[in-house]
Write a protein that holds these residues in place. Structure first.
Motif, PDB file in Angstrom:
ATOM      1  N   VAL A 190      37.489  45.983  41.626  1.00 36.13           N
ATOM      2  CA  VAL A 190      36.351  45.579  42.461  1.00 36.13           C
ATOM      3  C   VAL A 190      36.076  44.089  42.292  1.00 36.13           C
ATOM      4  O   VAL A 190      35.939  43.327  43.252  1.00 36.13           O
ATOM      5  N   GLY A 191      36.026  43.658  41.044  1.00 33.74           N
ATOM      6  CA  GLY A 191      35.741  42.246  40.773  1.00 33.74           C
ATOM      7  C   GLY A 191      36.852  41.327  41.266  1.00 33.74           C
ATOM      8  O   GLY A 191      36.592  40.296  41.885  1.00 33.74           O
TER       9      GLY A 191
ATOM     10  N   ALA B  33      39.008  41.897  43.603  1.00 31.17           N
ATOM     11  CA  ALA B  33      39.065  41.892  45.073  1.00 31.17           C
ATOM     12  C   ALA B  33      38.084  40.869  45.637  1.00 31.17           C
ATOM     13  O   ALA B  33      38.399  40.151  46.592  1.00 31.17           O
ATOM     14  N   LEU B  34      36.900  40.814  45.043  1.00 31.64           N
ATOM     15  CA  LEU B  34      35.904  39.836  45.504  1.00 31.64           C
ATOM     16  C   LEU B  34      36.457  38.417  45.390  1.00 31.64           C
ATOM     17  O   LEU B  34      36.219  37.574  46.259  1.00 31.64           O
ATOM     18  N   ILE B  35      37.203  38.166  44.323  1.00 36.64           N
ATOM     19  CA  ILE B  35      37.742  36.810  44.114  1.00 36.64           C
ATOM     20  C   ILE B  35      38.941  36.554  45.015  1.00 36.64           C
ATOM     21  O   ILE B  35      39.019  35.531  45.708  1.00 36.64           O
TER      22      ILE B  35
ATOM     23  N   GLU C 289      39.800  37.820  47.807  1.00 37.01           N
ATOM     24  CA  GLU C 289      39.489  37.712  49.240  1.00 37.01           C
ATOM     25  C   GLU C 289      39.060  36.296  49.616  1.00 37.01           C
ATOM     26  O   GLU C 289      39.302  35.826  50.722  1.00 37.01           O
ATOM     27  N   VAL C 290      38.393  35.642  48.704  1.00 39.83           N
ATOM     28  CA  VAL C 290      37.875  34.297  49.006  1.00 39.83           C
ATOM     29  C   VAL C 290      39.011  33.274  49.056  1.00 39.83           C
ATOM     30  O   VAL C 290      38.952  32.320  49.836  1.00 39.83           O
TER      31      VAL C 290
ATOM     32  N   TYR D 128      40.649  32.801  52.387  1.00 37.11           N
ATOM     33  CA  TYR D 128      39.619  32.332  53.326  1.00 37.11           C
ATOM     34  C   TYR D 128      39.434  30.829  53.176  1.00 37.11           C
ATOM     35  O   TYR D 128      39.400  30.089  54.168  1.00 37.11           O
TER      36      TYR D 128
ATOM     37  N   ASN E 274      39.475  38.270  55.765  1.00 31.59           N
ATOM     38  CA  ASN E 274      38.197  38.978  55.825  1.00 31.59           C
ATOM     39  C   ASN E 274      37.531  39.035  54.474  1.00 31.59           C
ATOM     40  O   ASN E 274      38.171  39.310  53.460  1.00 31.59           O
ATOM     41  N   LEU E 275      36.227  38.828  54.481  1.00 35.06           N
ATOM     42  CA  LEU E 275      35.463  38.931  53.242  1.00 35.06           C
ATOM     43  C   LEU E 275      34.698  40.251  53.220  1.00 35.06           C
ATOM     44  O   LEU E 275      34.819  41.051  54.144  1.00 35.06           O
ATOM     45  N   GLY E 276      33.920  40.460  52.184  1.00 35.51           N
ATOM     46  CA  GLY E 276      33.054  41.625  52.132  1.00 35.51           C
ATOM     47  C   GLY E 276      33.659  42.817  51.421  1.00 35.51           C
ATOM     48  O   GLY E 276      33.168  43.936  51.545  1.00 35.51           O
ATOM     49  N   ASN E 277      34.726  42.566  50.647  1.00 30.27           N
ATOM     50  CA  ASN E 277      35.321  43.645  49.846  1.00 30.27           C
ATOM     51  C   ASN E 277      35.744  44.831  50.711  1.00 30.27           C
ATOM     52  O   ASN E 277      35.539  45.989  50.355  1.00 30.27           O
ATOM     53  N   THR E 278      36.336  44.501  51.855  1.00 27.62           N
ATOM     54  CA  THR E 278      36.738  45.568  52.777  1.00 27.62           C
ATOM     55  C   THR E 278      38.243  45.581  52.984  1.00 27.62           C
ATOM     56  O   THR E 278      38.745  46.229  53.888  1.00 27.62           O
TER      57      THR E 278
ATOM     58  N   GLN F 116      30.662  34.996  47.260  1.00 30.20           N
ATOM     59  CA  GLN F 116      31.386  36.229  46.951  1.00 30.20           C
ATOM     60  C   GLN F 116      32.259  36.049  45.719  1.00 30.20           C
ATOM     61  O   GLN F 116      32.318  36.935  44.861  1.00 30.20           O
TER      62      GLN F 116
ATOM     63  N   PHE G 104      30.543  39.355  37.823  1.00 32.60           N
ATOM     64  CA  PHE G 104      30.686  40.787  37.587  1.00 32.60           C
ATOM     65  C   PHE G 104      31.660  41.039  36.440  1.00 32.60           C
ATOM     66  O   PHE G 104      31.360  41.754  35.484  1.00 32.60           O
TER      67      PHE G 104
END
Lengths: 338, 324, 422
Positions: A129-130, A132-134, A136-137, A140, A238-242, B298, B305
């Motif tokens: 989860v963590g 993925a947040l990084i 994804e950015v 972008y 795409n952002l937003g952890n999707t 983000q 986290f």
């Protein structure tokens, strides 16, 4: 006896795609008066989709079989593919180099994820989860929010050629087969699957092994990303952890592949499973089910398979229990008679 | 020969239960303080604090219910998808009947049914919890898309406004939270779940049925999803296929940031979801108010986290065991 | 100790990001004035922008907002990540309010999002303007809701109808696959109005060309949730409608349909490029040219579409219905500026919001597009320059002046003349 057993194994492996095709063919003819495979284009589409599903399933298998579900795999796919693609385009190189760069970046992201795992030692899902947040950015920011656009870019045609896609998938399957059966990595994987603690106590460096698994998963999932973007021409950042939806959608192929692979090898199993499921989904789309309905049907079948897999030993247990009860009754009768 | 091993007092404090209870709250207060200073006090204005609470409330509700599952050492990724599907059908129910009561009942019942179905697949049919939640996550999202197509379902603005003005969100969350605190910390449900999370084998051998209590945990989480669905409807007034797309992950993020032990067990606290949800919102809000680009926020969230998760647990000597 | 260090590191890291984020401060623009010197830009305004867009087109619009509009009006934009619905919009609006924003541009186009957003803006005291293609009645009289600007839905539909009529006028039967995007519910404010009217335009063009008798009203056909073929009443004319917001899923689903060989026109209300490989494969396989008509923007992808040849030697993109996001952003900002300066009523019609429509440009070939592609590539070549922005921010300008401006710009020739590109 051995030959007959091998023959049965081959039949078992082939049964999945053949029976699926047969079922879909009958349904498509009955409902829409169409064949599942009518033209070369259908075959080309099935090859491409099988390739994407198979390579993604290979990527999942490195960690999932050891109980690690990496939720950042989708983000690694996006990051590696976009950054590799941008680099190849910036250098004016061909699609082959896009693939190479994507694999390299995927490998790097995988290694970093693996290193984070062994350093922080948090559960893989939480780590995913963590991370993925990084991840994804990263694409972008590098692409300025534009993602990757291969539309009209010269030199990318090779990526859409069926022979190239088949070659890539076959090479990957052979590579995974060799890795799992003839290398230290394969030996360690089987040991860790049995028991991580025992594997560690017996001298296996589970930390290095975990990083290797993450690295290979990252590299493979980017291959799937390249095959995907080469056809769709665009991959958004795409952002937003999707980003993990496309990866979790291929979990079925991995799990079914493991089951089929019990009679042959996991690589063969995963390829067969990916092919089977691609035909299944293709048949559903010919029957004009919308994508959400297609997805629901797939998931229901997946659940059915998971239930079957979780309980298939129960029949054997019941049978053995009945046999024991019968034997006990028989012995009791004999001793009473005596 | 019998010399007592010297224990580092700082290490003892850091690994104590009390510290694990107060650290998340302390972190939240620290963030509020830091961003309060950076933003010249704007973050801590009454209006801003009210906004923070409102933004955290949906995640806090769903995560509070999810705490019961996490306490048992399991992870559920389908909380968000369950909530959104429930909200969709509840909204459709309202539009069909015009009855608020029907909407509430449908939401809570459906949340329970969906989560119970997930639980039964695992407890009764033996499928690994991890696999079940991932499949359910995908299936519920697809079901919602199949129901809505490309459109949204909206509630009348007047209804939404009335519920907002009457404090429906606070009341619903408050009641659910109090009930969860009682169940988690003062009844055998919570004790049993934490015992299962600490040592599954010992719990079974003590007579605690994992299947039974896991089912109860999923049911409570289902109630949380139902109430969360209602709150999401009141907050946004409508539900579409792209509503709250990261709710699945936000709940996990909130629980972990709020101090819930990722392995479950005795260091599990039901308030983790609330504290964590507010922490995430304060982080987002503070960074935005300080002028940080929304894209970078983000990444900061991800780094924070991971850092906090690592800091909040005792680093095991080996690698975490397989999940599910 | 490890935990304390981790906590300290997190705080230090957050503060360093804050330092990075604060690097761009708005310039002092108190000296900006229009040619008549009547626009006061001394007051700094912070504007929240909730976007649904991503990709090159949005980056071009963002650059325009930040490099032209911001210094001209002394605005500072707080731009969201890609949002998708009312929940995200409301949350972002609250964050912007807390961050000190006094104006808001909403690009989340569904009616319920606009309704919720307008009410929230009223509650928070922020001026609110929407970029969309439909007028929302229930919030039309809210004091802080200034209005709407977006692709004129009727004009888009007309543009599609005209583009198709050209292809259908040869007396031969033609068939089309239409990727209609978010058309479903577009007339009721649930989907995208421009997508809805684009689909209507296509169906009307076919109806007029072939005298088709559809089994349902056109609006009902467009609003069908499931993909499928329309009953045209003419066995030689096929129309296949595919609703959906995900082009990748649409490509997979439409491949079998394309491969039947029954269709020789493909239209996409957005993301036409996602379908080009699939179409090229079919063209190669069947030896048949498939015309591609799509909604597009003034960006590199459209140029590539007009310049790249497909396997039959035709261009990949045959006709484009162009919308300009930057122009709509400019109108939105003009409306906000007028509101800040106390002229919000001039942007409304008797106290009610209006929809100011950006007309679409139908471009049927690479030659015309070659001139248009230069737009939005430099401060002078944006359709509305800094000077135009100042002129339209003056007192006395009304919404009708803005609408007249956009009507004038509807003609490609006029637009190119105005920018010296003809």
């Amino acid at each position: 006896m051995k030959k007959s057993s091998k023959f049965k194994d081959v039949l078992f492996t082939l049964a999945f795609p053949v029976l699926t095709w047969l079922a879909m063919e009958i349904l498509c003819l009955l409902l829409k008066d169409k064949h599942v495979i009518s033209t070369m284009l259908d075959i080309k589409t099935i090859i491409r989709n099988t390739g994407i599903a198979a390579v993604t399933a290979f990527a999942l298998s490195f960690n999932l079989k050891e109980g690690r579900f990496d939720l950042s795999l989708g983000a690694q796919r996006m990051a590696g593919t976009i950054i590799g693609g941008l680099l190849a385009m910036a250098l004016g190189l061909s699609g082959l180099w896009l693939l190479v760069f994507a694999v390299v970046f995927g490998f790097a992201f995988g290694i970093l994820t693996g290193l984070a795992f062994i350093s922080l030692r948090v559960p893989p899902m939480v780590l995913g989860v963590g991370m993925a947040l990084i991840w994804e950015v990263v694409p972008y920011v590098i692409s300025g929010g534009k993602g990757l656009n291969l539309f009209g870019v010269e030199g990318m045609g090779i990526l859409t050629e069926s022979w190239f896609q088949i070659l890539v998938v076959v090479v990957m399957a052979v590579l995974v087969y060799i890795l799992m059966n003839f290398t230290r990595l394969g030996y360690e994987t089987k040991a860790v699957q049995g028991s991580q603690l025992i594997a560690r106590n017996s001298g296996i460096n589970i930390f290095r092994h975990a990083v290797e698994c993450y690295a290979l998963a990252g590299a493979l999932v980017c291959i799937a990303g390249v095959l995907d973007v080469s056809f769709s021409t665009q991959m958004g950042a795409n952002l937003g952890n999707t980003s993990n939806g496309v990866v979790t959608a291929n979990m079925f192929a991995m799990i079914l592949g493991s089951y089929i692979g019990e009679k042959s090898d996991s690589s063969v199993g995963i390829l067969t499973a990916a092919f089977t499921l691609t035909i299944f989904k293709y048949g559903l789309s010919i029957m004009e089910f919308s994508d959400p309905v297609n997805s629901v049907i797939n998931m229901l079948v997946f659940i059915g398979f998971l239930v079957f897999q979780a309980n298939r030993h129960v029949r054997g247990l019941n049978k053995a229990r009945k046999a024991r009860v019968e034997l006990a009754k028989q012995r009791k009768a004999e001793s009473a008679a005596a | 020969m019998n010399e007592k091993k010297q224990v580092n007092p700082i290490k003892k404090i850091l690994e104590s239960r009390l510290f694990s209870q107060i650290m998340p709250v302390g972190l939240l207060l620290l963030l509020v303080l830091v961003f309060g200073i950076i933003t010249g006090g704007r973050l801590v204005s009454p209006a801003s604090l009210k906004i923070i609470i409102l933004q955290a409330i949906v995640v806090a509700t769903v995560a509070t219910g999810g705490a019961f599952i996490f306490a048992s050492g399991n992870v559920s990724l389908s909380l968000g998808a369950t909530t959104i599907l429930t909200a969709t059908i509840a909204a459709l129910a309202y539009n069909a009947t015009g009855s608020l009561l029907v909407m509430i009942i449908v939401a809570i019942l459906l949340g329970v049914i969906l989560m119970t179905a997930s639980a039964l697949l695992s407890t009764a049919l033996g499928v690994r919890v991890m696999y079940v939640t991932i499949v359910m996550m995908t299936m519920f999202s697809a079901l919602q898309q199949a129901i809505l197509g490309g459109s949204t379902v909206a509630l009348p603005y007047d209804l939404v406004q009335t519920l907002t003005n009457n404090g429906f969100m606070y009341i619903a969350f408050g009641i659910f939270f109090i009930v969860c605190v009682i169940l988690f910390h003062f009844t055998d449900i919570g004790r049993s779940l934490r015992f299962i999370g600490t040592n599954n084998t010992c719990a079974e051998q003590t007579g605690i049925s994992k299947a039974k209590y896991l089912l109860i945990a999923f049911i409570i989480a289902g109630v949380g999803c139902g109430i969360g669905a209602l709150l999401a409807l009141v907050r946004g007034g409508s539900i579409g296929t792209s509503t709250l797309p990261s709710l699945n992950m936000d709940c996990m993020l909130a629980l972990v940031l709020g101090g819930m032990s990722i392995f479950g067990g005795s260091k599990s606290y039901v308030y983790s979801g609330v504290v964590g949800a507010i922490t995430v919102v304060v982080l987002n809000q503070g960074l935005l108010m300080a002028g940080v680009d929304s894209t970078i926020i983000q990444a900061i969230r991800g780094i924070a986290f991971l850092a906090l998760v690592a800091a909040s647990q005792v680093r095991p000597k080996g690698l975490p065991a397989p999940e599910g | 100790m490890k935990r304390l260090i981790a906590l300290i590191l997190v705080v230090v890291m957050a503060m360093s990001f804050v330092a990075c984020g604060n690097a761009d401060k708005p310039a002092d623009n108190s000296s900006n004035t229009s040619s008549e010197g009547t626009v006061d830009v001394s007051k700094h305004h912070k504007i929240g922008v909730a976007t649904v867009h991503s990709g090159e087109n949005w980056e071009i619009a963002k650059t325009y907002l930040e490099t032209v509009i911001a210094p001209t009006y002394n605005f500072e934009f707080v731009i969201s990540e890609t949002l998708s619905d009312a929940n995200g919009l409301i949350a972002f609006m609250e964050q912007c309010y807390a961050a000190g924003c006094d104006g808001f541009i909403n690009l989340v186009t569904s009616n319920d999002a606009i309704s919720q957003g307008a009410h929230k803006a009223d509650e928070l005291g922020m001026w609110f303007v929407t970029q969309n293609s439909a007028w929302v009645e229930d919030v039309a009289e809210l004091p802080k809701n200034i209005g709407h600007c977006g692709a004129d839905p009727v004009a888009v539909g007309t543009a599609y109808k005209e583009a198709f009529s050209e292809y259908l006028s040869d007396g031969q039967p033609h068939s089309v696959i239409l990727f209609e995007g978010a058309a479903v519910g577009g007339d009721k404010g649930q989907g995208a109005a421009s997508h809805f009217y684009s689909a209507v335009g296509v169906l009307e063009a076919f109806q007029e060309a072939y005298g088709l008798t559809y089994d349902k009203p056109i609006a009902d056909l467009v609003n069908q949730q499931d993909p499928g073929e329309v009953n045209t009443g003419n066995p030689d004319v096929h129309i296949y409608l595919y609703p959906g917001r995900n082009p990748n899923d649409a490509v997979t689903a439409l491949l079998p349909v394309l491969q039947t060989g029954n269709y020789d026109i493909f239209a996409a209300v957005f993301s036409f490029a996602a379908f080009t490989n699939a179409i090229s494969d079919v063209e190669t396989s069947l030896g048949k040219d498939i015309k591609v008509i799509g909604t597009a923007q003034i960006e590199k992808q459209t140029k590539t579409g007009f310049e790249t040849q497909d396997p039959t030697g035709d261009t990949v993109l045959n006709s484009a219905i162009l919308n300009d996001l930057s122009l709509a952003c400019a109108i939105n900002c003009i409306e906000l500026k007028q509101a800040f300066d106390g002229h919000a009523d001039a942007m409304k019609d008797n106290g009610k919001t209006v929809l100011i429509g950006v007309r679409s440009w139908a471009v049927n070939g690479p030659e015309t597009y070659a001139k248009m592609e230069k737009l939005n590539t430099s401060p002078e070549l944006y359709i509305l320059t800094a000077e135009d922005l100042l002129h339209y921010a003056e007192a006395g300008i009304t919404w009708q002046d803005l609408d007249n401006l956009l009507a004038d710009l509807a003609s490609v020739d006029t637009l190119l003349e105005r920018k010296g590109l003809n």
